[in-house]
Write a protein that holds these residues in place. Structure first.
Motif, mmCIF file in Angstrom:
data_model
loop_
_atom_site.group_PDB
_atom_site.id
_atom_site.type_symbol
_atom_site.label_atom_id
_atom_site.label_comp_id
_atom_site.label_asym_id
_atom_site.label_seq_id
_atom_site.Cartn_x
_atom_site.Cartn_y
_atom_site.Cartn_z
ATOM 1 N N UNK A 204 5.151 -3.902 3.432
ATOM 2 C CA UNK A 204 3.875 -4.455 2.979
ATOM 3 C C UNK A 204 3.042 -3.405 2.269
ATOM 4 N N UNK A 205 3.007 -2.200 2.823
ATOM 5 C CA UNK A 205 2.235 -1.121 2.186
ATOM 6 C C UNK A 205 2.832 -0.746 0.832
ATOM 7 N N UNK A 206 4.164 -0.645 0.751
ATOM 8 C CA UNK A 206 4.804 -0.305 -0.526
ATOM 9 C C UNK A 206 4.577 -1.397 -1.566
ATOM 10 N N UNK A 207 4.597 -2.650 -1.145
ATOM 11 C CA UNK A 207 4.345 -3.756 -2.080
ATOM 12 C C UNK A 207 2.926 -3.693 -2.619
ATOM 13 N N UNK A 208 1.952 -3.432 -1.756
ATOM 14 C CA UNK A 208 0.564 -3.325 -2.204
ATOM 15 C C UNK A 208 0.369 -2.126 -3.118
ATOM 16 N N UNK A 209 1.006 -1.002 -2.798
ATOM 17 C CA UNK A 209 0.889 0.181 -3.642
ATOM 18 C C UNK A 209 1.541 -0.040 -5.002
ATOM 19 N N UNK A 210 2.667 -0.726 -5.040
ATOM 20 C CA UNK A 210 3.321 -1.023 -6.314
ATOM 21 C C UNK A 210 2.417 -1.879 -7.201
ATOM 22 N N UNK A 211 1.790 -2.895 -6.611
ATOM 23 C CA UNK A 211 0.846 -3.723 -7.377
ATOM 24 C C UNK A 211 -0.324 -2.891 -7.879
ATOM 25 N N UNK A 212 -0.823 -2.001 -7.018
ATOM 26 C CA UNK A 212 -1.982 -1.197 -7.408
ATOM 27 C C UNK A 212 -1.634 -0.222 -8.519
ATOM 28 N N UNK A 213 -0.435 0.336 -8.519
ATOM 29 C CA UNK A 213 -0.027 1.221 -9.602
ATOM 30 C C UNK A 213 -0.028 0.485 -10.945
ATOM 31 N N UNK A 214 0.474 -0.732 -10.966
ATOM 32 C CA UNK A 214 0.511 -1.488 -12.223
ATOM 33 C C UNK A 214 -0.907 -1.810 -12.714
ATOM 34 N N UNK A 215 -1.793 -2.158 -11.779
ATOM 35 C CA UNK A 215 -3.182 -2.399 -12.161
ATOM 36 C C UNK A 215 -3.846 -1.120 -12.654
ATOM 37 N N UNK A 216 -3.527 -0.005 -12.022
ATOM 38 C CA UNK A 216 -4.132 1.267 -12.421
ATOM 39 C C UNK A 216 -3.688 1.683 -13.815
ATOM 40 N N UNK A 217 -2.425 1.476 -14.140
ATOM 41 C CA UNK A 217 -1.942 1.832 -15.478
ATOM 42 C C UNK A 217 -2.695 1.033 -16.541
ATOM 43 N N UNK A 218 -2.856 -0.267 -16.322
ATOM 44 C CA UNK A 218 -3.598 -1.087 -17.284
ATOM 45 C C UNK A 218 -5.067 -0.664 -17.350
#
Length: 738
Positions: free
Chosen positions: A199-213
């Motif tokens: 769950x933590x890795x899934x949330x972090x992966x989503x946050x990385x994509x949002x951060x790049x944009x």
């Protein structure tokens, strides 16, 4: 157990019911082989599998209830004060200068805590902090679903470690592998660990994509200066052209020896980009001895000047402003921009970095070479290990003095009376106040690291210093919190045995870890509650309100993103560490991060910085461009890794004890498979960490060439470049001296 078998331990508790109770184990006819070695090892550790803690010594529900009650009162009182400030025009303007044009009423005053107003944009660093709060909230909410399953399991599957109603009944300490279904119980815990990690890795992966944009949009906004490019009026200097000039500039470190003047640097870039250099600046090195201490540097420089031995050092830093974003993108993303065939060149030369804004530069350190800063940073990392021991001394004294065991031994009658007649005060004094005292002392750490990074290491950019201070402060404070909490509990004898036997006996290490961690979880639960109480107090801006009361002029309030991010990272680290050991911390963490998102969203929209007119940019003391996310991500991964290691130690300690009683082939193979499953989870965390740093971070650090080309093709881009100033990167200290 009540029976004796070949090699079975016979345990007895010395001084039962006392604060210094211990457990001694003797062994009968241990025999030879694996079973005998395990029995001998556990006998040397002198640690029992099941130890009952005295009710006087145990920290638990009284501390949590008293801390939560105090935090609720302070939280409600602070929110009420903020609402009442709405009715004072002078004080409300001092607290929220960007909310002066709001509609009358309470909801327009507090609505910024729940919704984002496009008229009051947050800086990208503020957006990163708010999104990190949302990340922590979502993780704790998902973890709370797992906690709803684990807490009943701990309560039902208890093994008599703690009396009914005790706090330890809701921790992993209540479980044991001693019965026939012990292995099945711990497989449930391993599955819960996997769920939390994924769950933590899934949330972090989503946050990385949002951060790049988010970061790419920020790069475009800064480089294009969109509002003034749409207006097409360039008679006066646009208020955002300096930010755009920094976005068109390359910072060059490790300038080769053959490049001695600004003309040489311009000529080198003109070979690659003919006619593409707008202006060029090299940082002049002062004619003095490069010693970190200012007083010593001044004295040595004066003495050596008398004998004419001071030589002017070669400049190693330059700034090159190009006329297009495409050329700057090529320079930053090229592995080998220059051939470096000259005999004076080195393959360590020509280090290209995105140029910061002038407000981000520390001009007193600009003459330091890139390599010297790295060497000093390595030396300071070694000094931090010594500083950890020195810094922990006063805080260890605080935790020792307020330890329940020490208090009961020093003031037996008074503490018995307080414990029996005033449990609220007893819990507040033994859990909340000690951690608050440590928290107040820890507030000095960022200032100490900031001074070291700017004075001893000589770093050149404030944003680089802020990110370095965040990571070092997190590592320092996390290590101190763990050491103090574990060393200041009633099971100090366990950790003495741990340090003395861990080298020779790994099982002793695991056994100590498995017994101590659940008993100290109450400290971390209390600290999460304390941080929740302090959230609105920190955002209240007492200094600005006092200036408003005295009638002083309004001042721009700047946000210390480093200190704000540090508290968030530590709390999420505590939650990761004890999510399985003590699931009660998960819903408390969800409350903390939900409130933190509201408070930070309100203050970052209404209080901090200055909005650049006509743009979506908020100007602070310096722009980190959201770079704090990199350090926050590392902090989360460290906490996640430590959390899995902590639970692994708890499980494996019980596995070792089970093997000492029963070494059947089925149990042995199940334990080995359990170890491999835990190892696989650790490898998953390390792989995800590497993937994010290897892929996502690289994509977020640079502007895509497509975006750069779109900016260059804008009809007003030439007018924007024409407004750049050649003196923008001129050293102000040298200018005043001249």
């Amino acid at each position: 157990s009540g029976r004796l078998s070949r090699g079975a331990p016979v345990c007895r508790q010395t001084a039962p019911g006392m604060a210094n109770a211990t457990v001694d184990c003797d062994f009968v006819d241990s025999g030879n082989g694996l079973r005998a070695n395990l029995l001998k090892t556990i006998g040397q550790c002198r640690l029992g599998a099941r130890v009952s803690i005295s009710p006087v010594e145990s920290l638990g529900w009284p501390q949590i209830v008293s801390t939560a009650t105090t935090a609720t009162g302070v939280l409600a009182g602070t929110i009420l004060v903020v609402i009442l400030l709405n009715y004072s025009p002078r004080l409300s303007r001092a607290l929220a200068p960007f909310a002066v044009d709001r509609a009358p009423g309470v909801w327009p005053w507090i609505s910024g805590a729940f919704v984002e107003d496009p008229k009051r944009p947050m800086s990208i660093d503020g957006v990163v902090i708010v999104r990190f709060c949302i990340l922590g909230r979502n993780f704790c909410l998902l973890g709370s679903l797992v906690a709803c399953f684990l807490l009943p399991c701990y309560w039902i599957w208890h093994s008599g470690v703690a009396p009914e109603g005790d706090f330890l009944r809701f921790t992993i300490a209540s479980m044991s592998l001693g019965d026939s279904h012990g292995m099945q119980k711990y497989w449930v815990i391993i599955v819960a660990m996997y769920l939390l990690v994924f769950a933590c890795c899934w949330l972090l992966d989503r946050e990385w994509r949002e951060f790049i944009a988010l970061r790419r949009d920020h790069f475009v906004d800064v480089a294009a200066c969109p509002a003034h490019m749409r207006s097409g009026r360039w008679a006066a200097r646009p208020p955002c052209d300096h930010e755009a000039q920094s976005a068109h500039t390359v910072m060059v470190e490790q300038v080769p020896k053959r490049i001695e003047t600004e003309e040489d640097l311009r000529a080198a870039f003109e070979l690659i980009f003919p006619g593409g250099v707008v202006c060029c600046r090299m940082v002049q090195v002062p004619n003095e001895v490069p010693v970190p201490c200012a007083c010593l540097r001044s004295c040595l420089t004066r003495v050596l000047r008398l004998v004419n031995t001071v030589k002017t050092l070669r400049p190693s830093t330059g700034f090159v402003t190009l006329d297009s974003m495409s050329k700057r993108t090529i320079a930053l993303q090229s592995e080998a921009l220059f051939a470096s065939r000259h005999t004076k060149d080195s393959y360590n030369d020509w280090v290209f970095l995105p140029a910061p804004q002038v407000s981000d530069l520390i001009w007193g350190n600009m003459h330091n070479s890139f390599e010297s800063i790295r060497r000093r940073a390595d030396v300071f990392q070694l000094l931090c290990a010594v500083g950890l021991v020195l810094w922990s001394s006063p805080m260890f004294a605080v935790m020792t003095v307020t330890n329940p065991t020490f208090l009961h031994e020093t003031f037996p009658e008074a503490m018995e009376t307080i414990h029996d007649d005033a449990p609220f005060l007893y819990g507040l004094f033994t859990a909340s106040l000690p951690m608050l005292a440590v928290w107040c002392i820890q507030l000095l750490l960022p200032s100490v690291f900031w001074y070291a990074a700017t004075t001893f290491e000589g770093r050149k950019m404030r944003s680089d210093v802020a990110r370095t201070v965040l990571l070092r402060s997190f590592a320092f404070e996390a290590a101190l919190y763990y050491f103090l909490a574990l060393g200041g509990t009633a099971v100090l004898s366990v950790w003495t045995a741990y340090f003395t036997t861990s080298v020779n006996s790994p099982i002793c290490t695991l056994n100590s870890l498995g017994r101590a961690l659940p008993q100290v979880a109450v400290y971390y639960v209390a600290q999460v509650i304390n941080e929740t109480m302090l959230l609105p107090v920190i955002q209240l801006q007492v200094g600005a309100l006092w200036d408003a009361v005295r009638g002083h002029a309004d001042k721009v309030i700047q946000c210390d993103y480093t200190k704000q991010s540090l508290r968030l990272a530590l709390i999420l680290n505590f939650v990761n560490m004890f999510a399985i050991v003590c699931p009660v911390i998960l819903p408390l963490g969800a409350v903390y991060f939900a409130l933190a998102a509201c408070f930070f969203r309100w203050s970052l929209q209404n209080t901090y910085g200055r909005i650049v007119p006509g743009t979506h940019l908020r100007e602070g003391s310096y722009d980190m461009q959201g770079g704090l996310w990199y350090e926050l991500f590392h902090c989360v991964m460290v906490g996640l890794l430590l959390g899995v290691l902590a639970v692994s130690g708890v499980i494996l300690s019980q596995v070792a004890l089970a093997l000492a009683e029963d070494v059947s082939l089925l149990v042995f193979l199940c334990c080995i498979f359990m170890l491999l499953v835990l190892l696989g989870l650790l490898l998953k965390i390390v792989h995800f960490w590497w993937k994010c740093c290897r892929i996502y971070r690289r994509w977020s650090e640079v502007m895509p060439f497509e975006d750069a080309s779109c900016i260059d093709q804008d009809p007003n881009h030439e007018a924007l470049v024409a407004a750049f100033e050649a003196s923008y990167y001129q050293d102000p200290l040298r200018s005043r001296a001249g």
